[in-house]
Structure formats: structure tokens, C-alpha cells
Enzyme design. Structure first.
Site, mmCIF file in Angstrom:
data_model
loop_
_atom_site.group_PDB
_atom_site.id
_atom_site.type_symbol
_atom_site.label_atom_id
_atom_site.label_comp_id
_atom_site.label_asym_id
_atom_site.label_seq_id
_atom_site.Cartn_x
_atom_site.Cartn_y
_atom_site.Cartn_z
ATOM 1 N N ASN A 215 8.521 -45.164 25.296
ATOM 2 C CA ASN A 215 7.257 -45.809 24.971
ATOM 3 C C ASN A 215 6.595 -46.381 26.218
ATOM 4 O O ASN A 215 7.241 -47.035 27.034
ATOM 5 C CB ASN A 215 7.482 -46.911 23.932
ATOM 6 N N HIS A 246 8.759 -46.085 16.750
ATOM 7 C CA HIS A 246 8.566 -45.994 18.199
ATOM 8 C C HIS A 246 9.143 -44.697 18.775
ATOM 9 O O HIS A 246 8.640 -44.195 19.783
ATOM 10 C CB HIS A 246 9.200 -47.193 18.895
ATOM 11 N N ASP A 269 12.134 -55.427 20.051
ATOM 12 C CA ASP A 269 10.745 -55.563 20.492
ATOM 13 C C ASP A 269 9.908 -56.179 19.365
ATOM 14 O O ASP A 269 8.717 -55.900 19.237
ATOM 15 C CB ASP A 269 10.167 -54.209 20.914
#
Length: 379
Positions: A215, A246, A269
Site C-alpha cells: 500500500n 488493503h 493500521d
């Protein structure tokens, strides 16, 4: 044997990756002894599995709090994270107005010194502001800055900052990497448009982690492998968000086969909406729309996640076919090694008494921090 203050019996995941019936005896904040078999007099007996406490090195916020706007909220989040099995974490502050950094770091420093109940606060992960505008993701471009080594020396306090994410291809970045590593920081490559060669130069300068593999980084191509290719072939550890959003499950398998348990650090995250209902939230300067599975800016850009660490472990098992001990390793042993935490990440005598009890379905039933039960599932 040292006088014990608490004991747990069940299937215990040991440092060699085995899972055996055993009893874990605690003495205060430390694991005193592990003996084979179940002690019928144990304070806590489970049909599930006893594993080390999880360590999350990338938490932007949770439970309605956003650390970039209110770093003092790390205390409130610490009190709730044990329900996800997290016993230690690194609050993350994303790219923001540079004038706010001293106050935010001071807030976290005070929280660390106060040692509040709940998950241990290990210091700050500064994700930015020295990032590539091309790979900014959900970071506000107005606050992205050129690398300034003098500026770094002014704020770089290893007493509060543990991790710095930057883009190694930026002018002055290699010198900054060397300065930060010499001072004892983890330096991570992230939000980067580096070529393969630039990535490898960053690793040579001292980068020892990669922020959320796949990412916000230069993609893999067969003639220019970019940062993704560099991270997959190098010995540098990688963070991986295993939420099925993701990264496609196939790319999670690729990372697993390339890096193995000792090369992957599971991260969430997670942002303000983790543990909350769908709706509208914030991440730094941005408004974020959250549904049942993801958090996105108005334009569809991913803006952190709503993933919980225990979910990440179950997802890792489902996506790769790895066993529980292997998935747990990536949320305990590997992040502890990344941060240099010699007494965390394993169930062994002398290690910190940070433990998680999982049900046979791998749901968190109990979490212990410093030898005390701080979460117990009542359902």
C-alpha cells in the site's frame, strides 16, 4: 520456585512454535515458570490456547479517538485495546501541521510516564511528514515536507518516538536514515515512489522496516520491481494489513511465502472508527466515510482500517493456511524483535506477563497485562 501471583492452564504456545498442554505461573509482572500438563489448582483454566500478548506497531486511533488530533487519547485507547488481544502498541501520528508535533509528542511522553492501565504505550510511530506526494495515500499533501536533517535532529527524541516512516528516494533521505538509525529509531520505508535501486540504497543506509507492504508504494513490475519487489526479496521486515481490503488474499500468500513468519509484522493500521459503528469519522485533517468493512476518503482512497488484531490473526490463517502459532508469531515475536523488546513476544521464564487466552474458535476470552487480567469476555 518464585512465589506465584497467578497461574493459567491450557494449551500454551511456546517459543519453539509448539502448542502443548501446560501451566504458566506468574510472579508479579513476570512469567516465573512453565510446567508440562494442567494444574487443577490454576487460577484460570481454558479449553483454548494461551499465547503471548499481541503487539501492534501501527495504530492511528480507535474507539472514537484520532491520535493525530488528540495524542492524549492514547490512554483511553490503551484501556480498550486488550479486548482485541493487544497488550502493547505504538500510537501512530500521520502527516499533519508541523507546528503541532511538539505538543503531540509531549502528550504521548506524559502518557508513557504515567503508565496507565491497559495496553503498554511503547512510544510514537511518526508516519510522515517526509513522504512522496505521488504516494501520499490519505496523508494531506499540504503538510508533506522535504527532508531536513537539522529539523529531524531537533525533534528526534528516542524517549518518545520509536518509528519514523519516510520515502527513501527523497533528497536528503539517505542521510536522514543514517542519523535516525544511529540514534536508535526504527526507520521504515513507506508512502514511497522509490525505484528498486533507490529502495535498496535506503536499506543499505539503515531502513529496517516497510510500512504496510503493497500500500502507498511503487508497484511491482517485472522490469522495475519498485519498493514492493525490494521488500519482498530483502531481509527487511514488512508490516502487513490483513483485512482483505488493503491486500488481496493472494498477495498476502505471496508475502507469506516470500518473507515467512520472521519477516512479517501484522499491523492493523486502525483509525478512529475501529470498535465503532459505521459512519463519518476523521483521520488527521481528512473526513473519512466508514462502512462495515473499510474506511475511505470521499474519493475512495483507503484511510487506515477498522481491523482488530485478533481478526488479523484469523484472517492470516484463512488466507495462507498457516497455523495459529505461526500467525501469532507475526503479531508477537516479530514486532518485539523489530522494536528490540527483549522481554516481550514469547511465553518463557523471565518474559513479561502479557498474555492472551483464545477460545477454541480463536476469539479473545482473557487478556493479561503485567500479570493482571485487564479484559475478560463476559459473553
Amino acid at each position: 520456585m518464585t512465589q506465584t501471583t497467578f497461574s493459567l492452564s491450557g494449551i500454551v504456545v511456546t517459543p519453539d512454535g509448539a502448542a502443548r498442554e501446560a501451566t504458566v505461573y506468574l510472579s508479579g509482572k513476570t512469567i516465573a515458570q512453565i510446567t508440562p500438563g494442567r494444574d487443577p489448582g490454576a487460577d484460570l483454566s481454558t479449553d483454548g490456547v494461551i499465547v503471548p500478548g499481541f503487539i501492534d506497531v501501527q495504530v492511528n486511533g480507535a474507539y472514537g479517538y484520532d491520535f493525530t488530533n488528540d495524542a492524549a487519547s492514547v490512554v483511553a485507547v490503551a484501556s480498550s485495546l486488550p479486548e482485541t488481544g493487544v497488550t502493547s502498541y505504538v500510537p501512530t501520528i500521520i502527516t499533519s501541521n508541523f507546528e503541532t508535533y511538539p505538543a503531540r509528542l509531549r502528550q504521548v511522553r506524559e502518557a508513557v510516564r504515567a503508565n496507565p492501565p491497559g495496553a503498554h504505550i511503547l512510544g510514537v510511530h511518526l508516519e510522515g511528514p517526509y513522504l512522496s506526494p505521488v504516494r501520499k495515500g490519505a496523508h494531506p499533501p499540504v503538510h508533506i515536507r522535504p527532508v531536513n536533517v537539522a529539523e529531524i535532529r531537533a525533534w528526534a527524541d528516542p524517549g518518545v518516538v520509536r518509528i519514523v516512516t519516510l520515502a527513501p528516494e527523497l533528497e536528503g533521505a539517505l542521510e536522514a536514515i543514517r542519523v535516525l538509525r544511529q540514534a536508535g529509531f526504527v526507520v521504515s520505508a513507506g508512502h514511497t515512489n522509490a525505484t528498486f535501486a533507490q529502495a535498496m540504497a535506503g536499506f543499505e543506509a539503515g531502513i529496517n522496516w516497510g510500512t504496510h507492504l503493497y500500500n502507498a508504494m511503487s508497484p511491482f513490475q517485472h522490469r522495475e520491481p519498485g519498493m514492493i519487489g525490494a521488500l519482498l526479496v530483502a531481509t527487511v521486515l514488512c508490516g502487513l494489513i490483513v483485512d482483505g481490503i488493503h491486500s488481496h488474499p493472494a498477495t498476502v500468500q505471496l508475502a507469506w511465502k516470500s518473507k515467512g513468519v520472521d519477516g512479517i509484522v501484522l499491523v492493523t493500521d486502525c483509525m478512529q472508527a475501529m470498535g465503532m459503528a459505521p459512519g463519518r469519522y476523521i483521520l488527521g485533517d481528512h473526513a473519512v466515510v466508514v462502512d462495515e468493512t473499510s474506511a475511505r476518503l470521499e474519493d475512495g482512497t483507503l484511510a487506515g482500517s477498522i481491523l482488530k488484531m485478533d481478526e488479523a490473526i484469523r484472517n492470516m490463517m484463512a488466507f495462507t493456511g498457516c497455523g495459529l502459532a505461526e500467525a501469532v508469531h507475526m503479531a508477537t515475536v516479530t514486532p518485539a524483535r523489530l522494536l528490540g523488546l527483549a522481554q516481550k513476544g514469547a511465553i518463557a521464564p523471565g518474559f513479561d506477563a502479557d498474555l492472551v487466552v483464545l477460545s477454541p474458535e480463536n476469539q479473545v476470552t482473557h487478556t493479561l497485562v503485567d500479570g493482571k487480567v485487564v479484559f475478560e469476555c463476559r459473553e
